[in-house]
Design an enzyme around this catalytic site. Structure first.
Site, PDB file in Angstrom:
ATOM      1  N   ARG A 253      51.851  42.111 117.844  1.00 44.51           N
ATOM      2  CA  ARG A 253      51.446  40.744 117.489  1.00 44.51           C
ATOM      3  C   ARG A 253      50.416  40.147 118.457  1.00 44.51           C
ATOM      4  O   ARG A 253      50.396  38.937 118.699  1.00 44.51           O
ATOM      5  CB  ARG A 253      52.663  39.812 117.428  1.00 44.51           C
ATOM      6  CG  ARG A 253      53.594  40.060 116.283  1.00 44.51           C
ATOM      7  CD  ARG A 253      52.920  39.952 114.912  1.00 44.51           C
ATOM      8  NE  ARG A 253      53.870  40.384 113.922  1.00 44.51           N
ATOM      9  CZ  ARG A 253      54.043  41.677 113.605  1.00 44.51           C
ATOM     10  NH1 ARG A 253      53.281  42.631 114.124  1.00 44.51           N
ATOM     11  NH2 ARG A 253      54.952  42.031 112.722  1.00 44.51           N
TER      12      ARG A 253
ATOM     13  N   SER B 229      57.155  34.270 110.399  1.00 49.33           N
ATOM     14  CA  SER B 229      58.083  34.275 111.540  1.00 49.33           C
ATOM     15  C   SER B 229      57.552  33.305 112.588  1.00 49.33           C
ATOM     16  O   SER B 229      56.401  33.433 113.003  1.00 49.33           O
ATOM     17  CB  SER B 229      58.165  35.676 112.156  1.00 49.33           C
ATOM     18  OG  SER B 229      58.600  36.579 111.173  1.00 49.33           O
TER      19      SER B 229
ATOM     20  N   GLU C 231      55.058  32.778 117.755  1.00 52.17           N
ATOM     21  CA  GLU C 231      54.058  33.667 117.153  1.00 52.17           C
ATOM     22  C   GLU C 231      52.964  32.810 116.507  1.00 52.17           C
ATOM     23  O   GLU C 231      51.791  33.161 116.474  1.00 52.17           O
ATOM     24  CB  GLU C 231      54.737  34.545 116.095  1.00 52.17           C
ATOM     25  CG  GLU C 231      53.784  35.465 115.370  1.00 52.17           C
ATOM     26  CD  GLU C 231      54.485  36.340 114.329  1.00 52.17           C
ATOM     27  OE1 GLU C 231      55.538  36.924 114.651  1.00 52.17           O
ATOM     28  OE2 GLU C 231      53.977  36.421 113.206  1.00 52.17           O
TER      29      GLU C 231
HETATM   30  C1  LIG Z   1      55.218  33.260 104.124  1.00 54.61           C
HETATM   31  C2  LIG Z   1      54.531  33.923 105.280  1.00 54.61           C
HETATM   32  C3  LIG Z   1      54.818  35.245 105.599  1.00 54.61           C
HETATM   33  C4  LIG Z   1      54.163  35.883 106.671  1.00 54.61           C
HETATM   34  N1  LIG Z   1      54.483  37.192 106.936  1.00 54.61           N
HETATM   35  C5  LIG Z   1      53.845  37.828 107.962  1.00 54.61           C
HETATM   36  C6  LIG Z   1      54.145  39.200 108.246  1.00 54.61           C
HETATM   37  O1  LIG Z   1      54.941  39.843 107.569  1.00 54.61           O
HETATM   38  N2  LIG Z   1      53.507  39.784 109.270  1.00 54.61           N
HETATM   39  C7  LIG Z   1      52.591  39.117 110.028  1.00 54.61           C
HETATM   40  O2  LIG Z   1      52.035  39.721 110.964  1.00 54.61           O
HETATM   41  N3  LIG Z   1      52.274  37.816 109.778  1.00 54.61           N
HETATM   42  C8  LIG Z   1      52.870  37.165 108.768  1.00 54.61           C
HETATM   43  N4  LIG Z   1      52.580  35.849 108.507  1.00 54.61           N
HETATM   44  C9  LIG Z   1      51.604  35.152 109.330  1.00 54.61           C
HETATM   45  C10 LIG Z   1      50.172  35.119 108.721  1.00 54.61           C
HETATM   46  O3  LIG Z   1      50.209  35.497 107.378  1.00 54.61           O
HETATM   47  C11 LIG Z   1      49.214  36.046 109.464  1.00 54.61           C
HETATM   48  O4  LIG Z   1      49.172  35.742 110.829  1.00 54.61           O
HETATM   49  C12 LIG Z   1      47.791  35.954 108.924  1.00 54.61           C
HETATM   50  O5  LIG Z   1      46.994  36.953 109.497  1.00 54.61           O
HETATM   51  C13 LIG Z   1      47.147  34.590 109.159  1.00 54.61           C
HETATM   52  O6  LIG Z   1      45.928  34.550 108.406  1.00 54.61           O
HETATM   53  P1  LIG Z   1      45.194  33.176 108.151  1.00 54.61           P
HETATM   54  O7  LIG Z   1      43.871  33.495 107.549  1.00 54.61           O
HETATM   55  O8  LIG Z   1      46.059  32.273 107.376  1.00 54.61           O
HETATM   56  O9  LIG Z   1      44.990  32.647 109.636  1.00 54.61           O
HETATM   57  P2  LIG Z   1      45.039  31.120 110.122  1.00 54.61           P
HETATM   58  O10 LIG Z   1      46.435  30.630 110.090  1.00 54.61           O
HETATM   59  O11 LIG Z   1      44.001  30.331 109.422  1.00 54.61           O
HETATM   60  O12 LIG Z   1      44.617  31.325 111.646  1.00 54.61           O
HETATM   61  C14 LIG Z   1      45.485  32.013 112.531  1.00 54.61           C
HETATM   62  C15 LIG Z   1      44.773  32.178 113.897  1.00 54.61           C
HETATM   63  O13 LIG Z   1      43.650  33.040 113.743  1.00 54.61           O
HETATM   64  C16 LIG Z   1      42.435  32.354 114.082  1.00 54.61           C
HETATM   65  N5  LIG Z   1      41.429  32.810 113.102  1.00 54.61           N
HETATM   66  C17 LIG Z   1      41.537  32.814 111.738  1.00 54.61           C
HETATM   67  N6  LIG Z   1      40.455  33.401 111.195  1.00 54.61           N
HETATM   68  C18 LIG Z   1      39.645  33.760 112.231  1.00 54.61           C
HETATM   69  C19 LIG Z   1      38.390  34.417 112.332  1.00 54.61           C
HETATM   70  N7  LIG Z   1      37.700  34.820 111.255  1.00 54.61           N
HETATM   71  N8  LIG Z   1      37.850  34.619 113.563  1.00 54.61           N
HETATM   72  C20 LIG Z   1      38.519  34.209 114.674  1.00 54.61           C
HETATM   73  N9  LIG Z   1      39.704  33.594 114.648  1.00 54.61           N
HETATM   74  C21 LIG Z   1      40.263  33.380 113.434  1.00 54.61           C
HETATM   75  C22 LIG Z   1      42.775  30.880 113.995  1.00 54.61           C
HETATM   76  O14 LIG Z   1      41.942  30.110 114.863  1.00 54.61           O
HETATM   77  C23 LIG Z   1      44.220  30.868 114.428  1.00 54.61           C
HETATM   78  O15 LIG Z   1      44.315  30.912 115.837  1.00 54.61           O
HETATM   79  C24 LIG Z   1      53.212  35.183 107.432  1.00 54.61           C
HETATM   80  C25 LIG Z   1      52.911  33.841 107.113  1.00 54.61           C
HETATM   81  C26 LIG Z   1      53.561  33.226 106.045  1.00 54.61           C
HETATM   82  C27 LIG Z   1      53.231  31.803 105.702  1.00 54.61           C
END
Ligand SMILES: Cc1cc2nc3c(=O)[nH]c(=O)nc-3n(C[C@H](O)[C@H](O)[C@H](O)COP(=O)(O)OP(=O)(O)OC[C@H]3O[C@@H](n4cnc5c(N)ncnc54)[C@H](O)[C@@H]3O)c2cc1C
Length: 338
Positions: free
Chosen positions: A158, A236, A330
């Site tokens: 992570r 999580s 996380e």
């Molecule tokens: C229902 C649910 C289930 C989930 N299950 C999992 C799982 O099984 N495993 C897991 O690992 N995660 C899980 N997650 C967490 C999440 O899905 C991941 O962390 C995902 O990668 C976040 O993507 P996002 O585009 O929404 O990022 P955001 O929430 O928009 O951003 C997350 C972080 O990344 C940064 N960021 C985003 N895009 C960029 C970019 N292009 N360049 C630089 N920085 C950037 C942001 O500034 C922030 O710090 C889950 C979340 C939910 C809501």
């Protein structure tokens, strides 16, 4: 003015001082440069952030650039280069439809391709770092494009070089190498193997693995669904703690203990929370522990970011008092402290 609650899966968070959506690489770089010295928050799907009720006093840049290039070679498999703004699960579905194996156990994780390397997303025995060959970024400090090899990304559980240097690198696109084939890698996660009706270590068709992973995730509220408030979460909330052998030995008999490659022990944050007296469905104002999964903190409908943070702090406190272990978030905290 954009309200960040409309752009996050937790559906909390106040206004952004400035909000832009950027659909091309040159727009991304121009938006960063235009922000000057003002604070910037990059977001994709907003599925891994908890934003303060007061919002963000700076520029929020929402990345929505789309591109997908594929080169297929009989020896080296498929090399796929994907824009950071693509939806992660739509990308996974495309790879499976085209007969590229690798990402099937990562089906259903919400968010964008660009955020996937940040915390090295993982599920059901696999992490995205196993399939990434390079990550192309914009380095805000050097004001130049920088490409990272897999090794240079310094992926760990992570985390990554990008997570360790918050705000410095904006991910533009990600390249993956996938195997051509209809069968998955050996299934190492016992819950998934049981659901598939195979032994741990056996393989299954990638489309069948995907369907079963999606079903398992839905049953835990870990699949985004506007009608399932257990999925109004950020996944999580805490990482699984990595502790010394000595600390692990002091945990009660039933506590999960997974040895890591560097001689430490990973234990289960969910187990610690559940065994510290916190239960599924416990509420604090509008914030609620998921009714399906104790590790997900959710918005039952009217939660504020403050209530979610207070619920998180109370889970941390209970676990610390009972087991002496500090749970680490996380989720990325924006203007919120635990
Ligand atoms: C229902 C649910 C289930 C989930 N299950 C999992 C799982 O099984 N495993 C897991 O690992 N995660 C899980 N997650 C967490 C999440 O899905 C991941 O962390 C995902 O990668 C976040 O993507 P996002 O585009 O929404 O990022 P955001 O929430 O928009 O951003 C997350 C972080 O990344 C940064 N960021 C985003 N895009 C960029 C970019 N292009 N360049 C630089 N920085 C950037 C942001 O500034 C922030 O710090 C889950 C979340 C939910 C809501």
């Amino acid at each position: 003015m954009a309200d960040l609650r409309d752009y996050t899966s937790l559906r909390v968070g106040g206004p952004a001082k400035k909000f832009v959506e950027v659909g091309t690489e040159s727009e991304i770089i121009a938006a960063i440069e235009a922000a000057g010295d003002a604070p910037i928050l990059i977001i994709g799907g907003g599925t891994n952030i908890l934003v303060a009720d007061s919002g963000f006093e700076g520029t929020v840049i929402r990345i929505v650039n789309h591109s997908l290039q594929a080169e297929v070679d009989a020896c080296s498999g498929a090399t796929l280069t994907i824009g950071a703004g693509e939806n992660w699960d739509e990308f996974v579905a495309i790879t499976i439809d085209r007969g590229f194996a690798g990402l099937e156990t990562l089906s259903g994780i919400p968010g964008t391709v660009g955020a996937a390397p940040i915390q090295n997303i993982g599920a059901y025995g696999h992490e995205v770092s196993e399939f990434i060959t390079r990550v192309r970024t914009y380095d805000r400090e050097k004001k130049a494009v920088k490409t990272f090899t897999n090794l240079e990304c310094e992926f760990t559980y992570r985390s990554s070089h990008f997570k360790e240097h918050p705000g410095r690198y904006v991910i533009l696109d990600v390249q993956f190498n996938l195997r051509q084939g209809e069968l998955s890698s050996p299934i190492t996660y016992s819950e998934l193997a049981a659901k598939l009706g195979i032994a741990v270590g056996e393989k299954a068709p990638i489309n069948v693995v995907r369907t079963n992973v999606l079903e398992l995730r839905a049953a835990k509220g870990m699949l985004l669904n506007p009608n399932d408030r257990d999925s109004w979460s950020a996944g999580s909330f805490f990482t699984n703690p990595i502790i010394s052998k000595e600390v692990a030995e002091k945990l009660p008999e039933g506590a999960p203990r997974w040895p890591t490659s560097d001689g430490l022990v990973k234990t289960s944050a969910a187990w610690l929370i559940e065994n510290s007296g916190i239960h599924k469905g416990d509420t604090h104002g509008g914030a609620r522990i998921s009714t399906k999964h104790v590790l997900a903190l959710t918005n039952s409908g009217s939660a504020t970011a403050t209530e979610i943070a207070e619920l998180a702090r109370s889970a941390q406190q209970s676990v610390f008092e009972k087991f002496g272990i500090n749970l680490v978030a996380e989720v990325n905290l924006i203007g919120v402290e635990l």
